[in-house]
Design a protein around this motif. Sequence first.
Motif, PDB file in Angstrom:
ATOM      1  N   ILE A   1     -17.585 -26.969 -41.104  1.00  0.00           N
ATOM      2  CA  ILE A   1     -18.972 -26.935 -40.647  1.00  0.00           C
ATOM      3  C   ILE A   1     -19.167 -27.783 -39.393  1.00  0.00           C
ATOM      4  O   ILE A   1     -19.833 -27.368 -38.448  1.00  0.00           O
ATOM      5  CB  ILE A   1     -19.928 -27.449 -41.757  1.00  0.00           C
ATOM      6  N   THR A   2     -18.574 -28.970 -39.384  1.00  0.00           N
ATOM      7  CA  THR A   2     -18.903 -29.948 -38.338  1.00  0.00           C
ATOM      8  C   THR A   2     -17.994 -29.924 -37.114  1.00  0.00           C
ATOM      9  O   THR A   2     -18.355 -30.513 -36.087  1.00  0.00           O
ATOM     10  CB  THR A   2     -18.884 -31.372 -38.915  1.00  0.00           C
ATOM     11  N   GLU A   3     -16.835 -29.279 -37.179  1.00  0.00           N
ATOM     12  CA  GLU A   3     -15.901 -29.320 -36.051  1.00  0.00           C
ATOM     13  C   GLU A   3     -16.537 -28.826 -34.752  1.00  0.00           C
ATOM     14  O   GLU A   3     -16.283 -29.367 -33.678  1.00  0.00           O
ATOM     15  CB  GLU A   3     -14.653 -28.479 -36.359  1.00  0.00           C
ATOM     16  N   PHE A   4     -17.391 -27.811 -34.831  1.00  0.00           N
ATOM     17  CA  PHE A   4     -17.955 -27.228 -33.621  1.00  0.00           C
ATOM     18  C   PHE A   4     -19.405 -27.629 -33.387  1.00  0.00           C
ATOM     19  O   PHE A   4     -20.022 -27.199 -32.417  1.00  0.00           O
ATOM     20  CB  PHE A   4     -17.823 -25.706 -33.677  1.00  0.00           C
ATOM     21  N   LEU A   5     -19.949 -28.436 -34.278  1.00  0.00           N
ATOM     22  CA  LEU A   5     -21.296 -28.963 -34.081  1.00  0.00           C
ATOM     23  C   LEU A   5     -21.204 -30.310 -33.361  1.00  0.00           C
ATOM     24  O   LEU A   5     -20.225 -31.045 -33.546  1.00  0.00           O
ATOM     25  CB  LEU A   5     -22.012 -29.143 -35.422  1.00  0.00           C
ATOM     26  N   PRO A   6     -22.203 -30.670 -32.574  1.00  0.00           N
ATOM     27  CA  PRO A   6     -22.150 -31.933 -31.815  1.00  0.00           C
ATOM     28  C   PRO A   6     -22.524 -33.148 -32.657  1.00  0.00           C
ATOM     29  O   PRO A   6     -23.327 -33.999 -32.249  1.00  0.00           O
ATOM     30  CB  PRO A   6     -23.174 -31.685 -30.702  1.00  0.00           C
TER      31      PRO A   6
ATOM     32  N   SER B   1     -16.950 -31.932 -29.618  1.00  0.00           N
ATOM     33  CA  SER B   1     -17.821 -30.819 -29.261  1.00  0.00           C
ATOM     34  C   SER B   1     -18.995 -31.296 -28.404  1.00  0.00           C
ATOM     35  O   SER B   1     -19.294 -30.707 -27.359  1.00  0.00           O
ATOM     36  CB  SER B   1     -18.340 -30.138 -30.532  1.00  0.00           C
ATOM     37  N   ALA B   2     -19.647 -32.378 -28.824  1.00  0.00           N
ATOM     38  CA  ALA B   2     -20.791 -32.886 -28.068  1.00  0.00           C
ATOM     39  C   ALA B   2     -20.377 -33.323 -26.672  1.00  0.00           C
ATOM     40  O   ALA B   2     -21.042 -32.991 -25.687  1.00  0.00           O
ATOM     41  CB  ALA B   2     -21.427 -34.068 -28.812  1.00  0.00           C
ATOM     42  N   ALA B   3     -19.280 -34.066 -26.573  1.00  0.00           N
ATOM     43  CA  ALA B   3     -18.837 -34.589 -25.282  1.00  0.00           C
ATOM     44  C   ALA B   3     -18.508 -33.460 -24.305  1.00  0.00           C
ATOM     45  O   ALA B   3     -18.909 -33.502 -23.136  1.00  0.00           O
ATOM     46  CB  ALA B   3     -17.620 -35.492 -25.472  1.00  0.00           C
ATOM     47  N   THR B   4     -17.787 -32.447 -24.769  1.00  0.00           N
ATOM     48  CA  THR B   4     -17.370 -31.377 -23.863  1.00  0.00           C
ATOM     49  C   THR B   4     -18.512 -30.415 -23.530  1.00  0.00           C
ATOM     50  O   THR B   4     -18.590 -29.913 -22.407  1.00  0.00           O
ATOM     51  CB  THR B   4     -16.185 -30.591 -24.450  1.00  0.00           C
ATOM     52  N   ILE B   5     -19.406 -30.168 -24.483  1.00  0.00           N
ATOM     53  CA  ILE B   5     -20.553 -29.299 -24.191  1.00  0.00           C
ATOM     54  C   ILE B   5     -21.494 -29.979 -23.203  1.00  0.00           C
ATOM     55  O   ILE B   5     -21.951 -29.367 -22.224  1.00  0.00           O
ATOM     56  CB  ILE B   5     -21.304 -28.914 -25.474  1.00  0.00           C
ATOM     57  N   VAL B   6     -21.789 -31.256 -23.433  1.00  0.00           N
ATOM     58  CA  VAL B   6     -22.631 -31.995 -22.491  1.00  0.00           C
ATOM     59  C   VAL B   6     -21.940 -32.078 -21.132  1.00  0.00           C
ATOM     60  O   VAL B   6     -22.575 -31.932 -20.082  1.00  0.00           O
ATOM     61  CB  VAL B   6     -22.936 -33.407 -23.022  1.00  0.00           C
ATOM     62  N   GLY B   7     -20.613 -32.282 -21.153  1.00  0.00           N
ATOM     63  CA  GLY B   7     -19.854 -32.307 -19.911  1.00  0.00           C
ATOM     64  C   GLY B   7     -19.974 -30.993 -19.161  1.00  0.00           C
ATOM     65  O   GLY B   7     -20.154 -30.969 -17.935  1.00  0.00           O
TER      66      GLY B   7
END
Length: 264
Positions: A15-20, A155-161
Amino acid sequence: MSLIQVIILAVIEGITEFLPISSTGHMIIASSVMGIQSNDFVKLFTVAIQLGAILSVVVLYWKRFFQTLDFYFKLVVAFIPAAVFGLLFSKKIDELMESALTVGITLFIGGIILLFVDKVFNQENVKEEKNVDYLTALKIGFFQCIAMIPGVSRSAATIVGGMSQKLSRKAAAEFSFFLAVPTMFAATAKKLLDFIKEGHVFTGEEIKMLAIGNVVAFIVALLAIKTFITFLEKRGFQLFGWYRILVGGVIIILFLTGHNLEII
């Protein structure tokens, strides 16, 4: 670990691997709540089952993995910063993994950042992941290095990046998913080699737990990815931000009030 604990951790990972919201942070919390005793295999397990979740990306986006070599070159460029930092600071990263306060603080701060991401990075010049250029890929790779701190969320770091480089939320999320494949393959391989080099031999029960954990994480992640993309496009990051603030705040309060939080 018992079989039910293996399944619970695998579900949380899927569930959490792809959530930020940090899969590592949540597995640390879950392991503490369930009273799982820390040992070398448990530490390996929490990394190795991420591979099962990551394989769901290959299945869902399999056509993307069989198109151009340019796709792979970009992933390699984005992967290099994390590979270098991981090798240079592996011991420090392992130390941080044992700090409940670090997880709480990073979840809390990351939550505050996510509250404002949609407003700050609202210029979308790159609508599709395939249009990411090499320099942008490298910059996103440096953002991934931040996620080596437990609780940050890869996930959060790379999506925000990605969004900071004017990618749309969907394009940033999909590039993050693809970048996870070489990153987690490398992390799992390193953990396995370290485990074997230290003289450990897998028991039949441990192999069974790894197999079940990866299968469960894979199945759950298949469902989580599509749900997350749909939610992200419609609602953005605010809900995830508030969730991180809540969980991080609880961890910090428990730590400051003297509660013993066992870390995997």
